[in-house]
Motif scaffolding. Structure first.
Motif, PDB file in Angstrom:
ATOM      1  N   THR A  77       0.825  -1.215   0.000  1.00 49.31           N
ATOM      2  CA  THR A  77       0.000   0.000   0.000  1.00 49.31           C
ATOM      3  C   THR A  77       0.855   1.260   0.000  1.00 49.31           C
ATOM      4  O   THR A  77       0.356   2.349   0.240  1.00 49.31           O
ATOM      5  CB  THR A  77      -0.943   0.014   1.215  1.00 49.31           C
ATOM      6  N   THR A  78       2.139   1.106  -0.289  1.00 45.97           N
ATOM      7  CA  THR A  78       3.039   2.251  -0.230  1.00 45.97           C
ATOM      8  C   THR A  78       2.756   3.272  -1.327  1.00 45.97           C
ATOM      9  O   THR A  78       3.159   4.429  -1.208  1.00 45.97           O
ATOM     10  CB  THR A  78       4.504   1.787  -0.350  1.00 45.97           C
ATOM     11  N   GLN A  79       2.086   2.872  -2.389  1.00 45.58           N
ATOM     12  CA  GLN A  79       1.804   3.800  -3.480  1.00 45.58           C
ATOM     13  C   GLN A  79       0.615   4.711  -3.209  1.00 45.58           C
ATOM     14  O   GLN A  79       0.314   5.593  -3.996  1.00 45.58           O
ATOM     15  CB  GLN A  79       1.590   3.055  -4.802  1.00 45.58           C
ATOM     16  N   ARG A 195      -6.101   1.661   1.039  1.00 40.86           N
ATOM     17  CA  ARG A 195      -5.243   1.079   2.076  1.00 40.86           C
ATOM     18  C   ARG A 195      -6.048   0.203   3.020  1.00 40.86           C
ATOM     19  O   ARG A 195      -5.613  -0.889   3.390  1.00 40.86           O
ATOM     20  CB  ARG A 195      -4.536   2.189   2.875  1.00 40.86           C
ATOM     21  N   ASP A 196      -7.218   0.669   3.425  1.00 45.83           N
ATOM     22  CA  ASP A 196      -8.019  -0.086   4.385  1.00 45.83           C
ATOM     23  C   ASP A 196      -8.469  -1.417   3.789  1.00 45.83           C
ATOM     24  O   ASP A 196      -8.408  -2.459   4.459  1.00 45.83           O
ATOM     25  CB  ASP A 196      -9.235   0.744   4.814  1.00 45.83           C
ATOM     26  N   VAL A 197      -8.902  -1.400   2.539  1.00 45.57           N
ATOM     27  CA  VAL A 197      -9.354  -2.631   1.882  1.00 45.57           C
ATOM     28  C   VAL A 197      -8.222  -3.656   1.801  1.00 45.57           C
ATOM     29  O   VAL A 197      -8.395  -4.833   2.139  1.00 45.57           O
ATOM     30  CB  VAL A 197      -9.904  -2.329   0.470  1.00 45.57           C
ATOM     31  N   VAL A 198      -7.046  -3.212   1.369  1.00 42.74           N
ATOM     32  CA  VAL A 198      -5.930  -4.146   1.179  1.00 42.74           C
ATOM     33  C   VAL A 198      -5.355  -4.604   2.519  1.00 42.74           C
ATOM     34  O   VAL A 198      -5.130  -5.803   2.738  1.00 42.74           O
ATOM     35  CB  VAL A 198      -4.832  -3.495   0.312  1.00 42.74           C
ATOM     36  N   TRP A 202      -9.521  -7.510   2.651  1.00 43.77           N
ATOM     37  CA  TRP A 202     -10.752  -7.651   1.872  1.00 43.77           C
ATOM     38  C   TRP A 202     -10.510  -7.650   0.372  1.00 43.77           C
ATOM     39  O   TRP A 202     -11.430  -7.952  -0.408  1.00 43.77           O
ATOM     40  CB  TRP A 202     -11.745  -6.552   2.240  1.00 43.77           C
ATOM     41  N   GLY A 203      -9.318  -7.311  -0.030  1.00 47.72           N
ATOM     42  CA  GLY A 203      -9.033  -7.287  -1.454  1.00 47.72           C
ATOM     43  C   GLY A 203      -7.582  -6.975  -1.729  1.00 47.72           C
ATOM     44  O   GLY A 203      -6.737  -6.944  -0.825  1.00 47.72           O
ATOM     45  N   GLU A 204      -7.282  -6.741  -2.988  1.00 49.02           N
ATOM     46  CA  GLU A 204      -5.924  -6.429  -3.428  1.00 49.02           C
ATOM     47  C   GLU A 204      -6.007  -5.695  -4.759  1.00 49.02           C
ATOM     48  O   GLU A 204      -7.056  -5.648  -5.397  1.00 49.02           O
ATOM     49  CB  GLU A 204      -5.109  -7.703  -3.596  1.00 49.02           C
ATOM     50  N   ARG A 205      -4.887  -5.127  -5.163  1.00 49.66           N
ATOM     51  CA  ARG A 205      -4.865  -4.455  -6.451  1.00 49.66           C
ATOM     52  C   ARG A 205      -4.891  -5.471  -7.592  1.00 49.66           C
ATOM     53  O   ARG A 205      -4.478  -6.613  -7.431  1.00 49.66           O
ATOM     54  CB  ARG A 205      -3.608  -3.591  -6.596  1.00 49.66           C
ATOM     55  N   HIS A 206      -5.359  -5.024  -8.743  1.00 53.87           N
ATOM     56  CA  HIS A 206      -5.231  -5.823  -9.954  1.00 53.87           C
ATOM     57  C   HIS A 206      -3.742  -5.929 -10.283  1.00 53.87           C
ATOM     58  O   HIS A 206      -2.992  -4.973 -10.081  1.00 53.87           O
ATOM     59  CB  HIS A 206      -5.986  -5.143 -11.102  1.00 53.87           C
ATOM     60  N   PRO A 207      -3.254  -7.069 -10.772  1.00 58.82           N
ATOM     61  CA  PRO A 207      -1.826  -7.182 -11.080  1.00 58.82           C
ATOM     62  C   PRO A 207      -1.343  -6.241 -12.178  1.00 58.82           C
ATOM     63  O   PRO A 207      -0.141  -6.033 -12.333  1.00 58.82           O
ATOM     64  CB  PRO A 207      -1.669  -8.650 -11.498  1.00 58.82           C
ATOM     65  N   LEU A 208      -2.267  -5.641 -12.929  1.00 61.21           N
ATOM     66  CA  LEU A 208      -1.892  -4.659 -13.946  1.00 61.21           C
ATOM     67  C   LEU A 208      -2.140  -3.229 -13.471  1.00 61.21           C
ATOM     68  O   LEU A 208      -1.959  -2.287 -14.246  1.00 61.21           O
ATOM     69  CB  LEU A 208      -2.662  -4.923 -15.244  1.00 61.21           C
ATOM     70  N   TYR A 217      -7.417   0.589  -8.886  1.00 68.32           N
ATOM     71  CA  TYR A 217      -8.248  -0.487  -9.428  1.00 68.32           C
ATOM     72  C   TYR A 217      -8.033  -1.747  -8.588  1.00 68.32           C
ATOM     73  O   TYR A 217      -6.958  -2.361  -8.626  1.00 68.32           O
ATOM     74  CB  TYR A 217      -7.872  -0.749 -10.885  1.00 68.32           C
ATOM     75  N   LEU A 218      -9.046  -2.126  -7.815  1.00 70.33           N
ATOM     76  CA  LEU A 218      -8.907  -3.212  -6.847  1.00 70.33           C
ATOM     77  C   LEU A 218      -9.818  -4.391  -7.156  1.00 70.33           C
ATOM     78  O   LEU A 218     -10.884  -4.236  -7.762  1.00 70.33           O
ATOM     79  CB  LEU A 218      -9.252  -2.715  -5.431  1.00 70.33           C
ATOM     80  N   MET A 219      -9.388  -5.548  -6.708  1.00 73.16           N
ATOM     81  CA  MET A 219     -10.253  -6.732  -6.670  1.00 73.16           C
ATOM     82  C   MET A 219     -10.734  -6.901  -5.241  1.00 73.16           C
ATOM     83  O   MET A 219      -9.937  -6.956  -4.303  1.00 73.16           O
ATOM     84  CB  MET A 219      -9.482  -7.979  -7.097  1.00 73.16           C
ATOM     85  N   ILE A 220     -12.052  -6.991  -5.064  1.00 75.11           N
ATOM     86  CA  ILE A 220     -12.647  -7.277  -3.759  1.00 75.11           C
ATOM     87  C   ILE A 220     -13.028  -8.750  -3.749  1.00 75.11           C
ATOM     88  O   ILE A 220     -13.735  -9.228  -4.640  1.00 75.11           O
ATOM     89  CB  ILE A 220     -13.890  -6.402  -3.497  1.00 75.11           C
TER      90      ILE A 220
END
Length: 255
Positions: A77-79, A195-198, A202-208, A217-220
């Motif tokens: 989440t540093t970005q 940041r809270d979601v990741v 509860w989710g993560e960023r899309h690999p792209l 752009y996140l995946m939940i």
């Protein structure tokens, strides 16, 4: 070990290496069945993920496999900046491990912790409810990313200055639900919300994300029970609020 055995144990590997080097055709024929088996298994996995924004055929598989070369990690989440508004109420920590995701970046799907059909339908219904709640600034139509299925967009008549930059860059698409696994792709315009979601699992960023997609752009992950459906619904609602920069716009404000 006898002297004879010792000699052959050191001699044979070198001899075989020289033989295979000089007989590349033989080596190729030896390895081709194994390679084809691995490639077929990888294609079968891609095809099993269901429809997405790339064709569900060998061309789509080749595109997705090529994109693997430019993917990034998905959990840091540093970005995300440390300031700015939050539209999401602080999340509880998600229990248990994160689900396993597909090897292929497109489509990004989870392949474990798959919910029941009624839970997936509940997530789809939540998207409809949020559209009804924010009817004056949202619309539903086919996803620009998935090329099928319904997605939630910010209306075209909302001025760009009233829409977050991240959502403007995703053709105003805020979220869509994957009917195959119940997961959601969503643009969380607030960095605090990202940041809270990741960080809460509860989710993560899309690999792209950060490559060809916005870093917001996140995946939940798909909810596993009805309590988690409510959490996912809250994330979707916060995404809409962040997209238009307010809790709930006054009806007719953008006209």
């Amino acid at each position: 070990m006898s002297a004879c055995a010792s000699y052959f144990s050191s001699f044979l590997p070198e001899t075989l290496a020289k033989y295979f080097t000089r007989n590349r055709t033989f080596l190729t024929l030896l390895l081709t069945p194994h390679l084809l088996h691995r490639l077929y298994g990888n294609y079968t996995l891609f095809h099993s993920l269901g429809p997405s924004g790339v064709p569900r055929n060998p061309i789509g598989w080749a595109i997705s496999s090529s994109l693997k070369l430019v993917t990034r990690e998905t959990l840091s989440t540093t970005q995300y900046s440390l300031d700015g508004p939050a539209y999401l109420a602080p999340l509880p920590a998600r229990a248990g491990e994160r689900p396993t995701k597909s090897w292929h970046p497109v489509p990004q799907r989870q392949i474990t912790q798959l919910p029941s059909e009624d839970v997936i339908e509940a997530v789809q219904s939540a998207l409809l409810e949020i559209h009804a709640e924010f009817y004056d600034v949202t619309e539903q139509r086919t996803s620009e990313f998935e090329k099928h299925g319904q997605a939630l967009f910010v209306k075209k008549d909302v001025p760009d200055e009233g829409v977050s930059k991240a959502v403007v860059k995703t053709k105003r698409e805020v979220a869509h639900v994957h009917e195959t696994d119940g997961s959601v792709h969503v643009v969380m315009s607030s960095h605090a919300d990202c940041r809270d979601v990741v960080e809460k699992g509860w989710g993560e960023r899309h690999p792209l994300a950060g490559v060809v997609l916005e870093k917001e752009y996140l995946m939940i992950y798909a909810p596993r029970d009805w309590d988690e459906v409510n959490v996912v619904r809250g994330i979707l609602e916060a995404a809409v609020r962040g997209a238009v920069g307010k809790a709930k716009p006054t009806p007719g404000q953008w006209n």
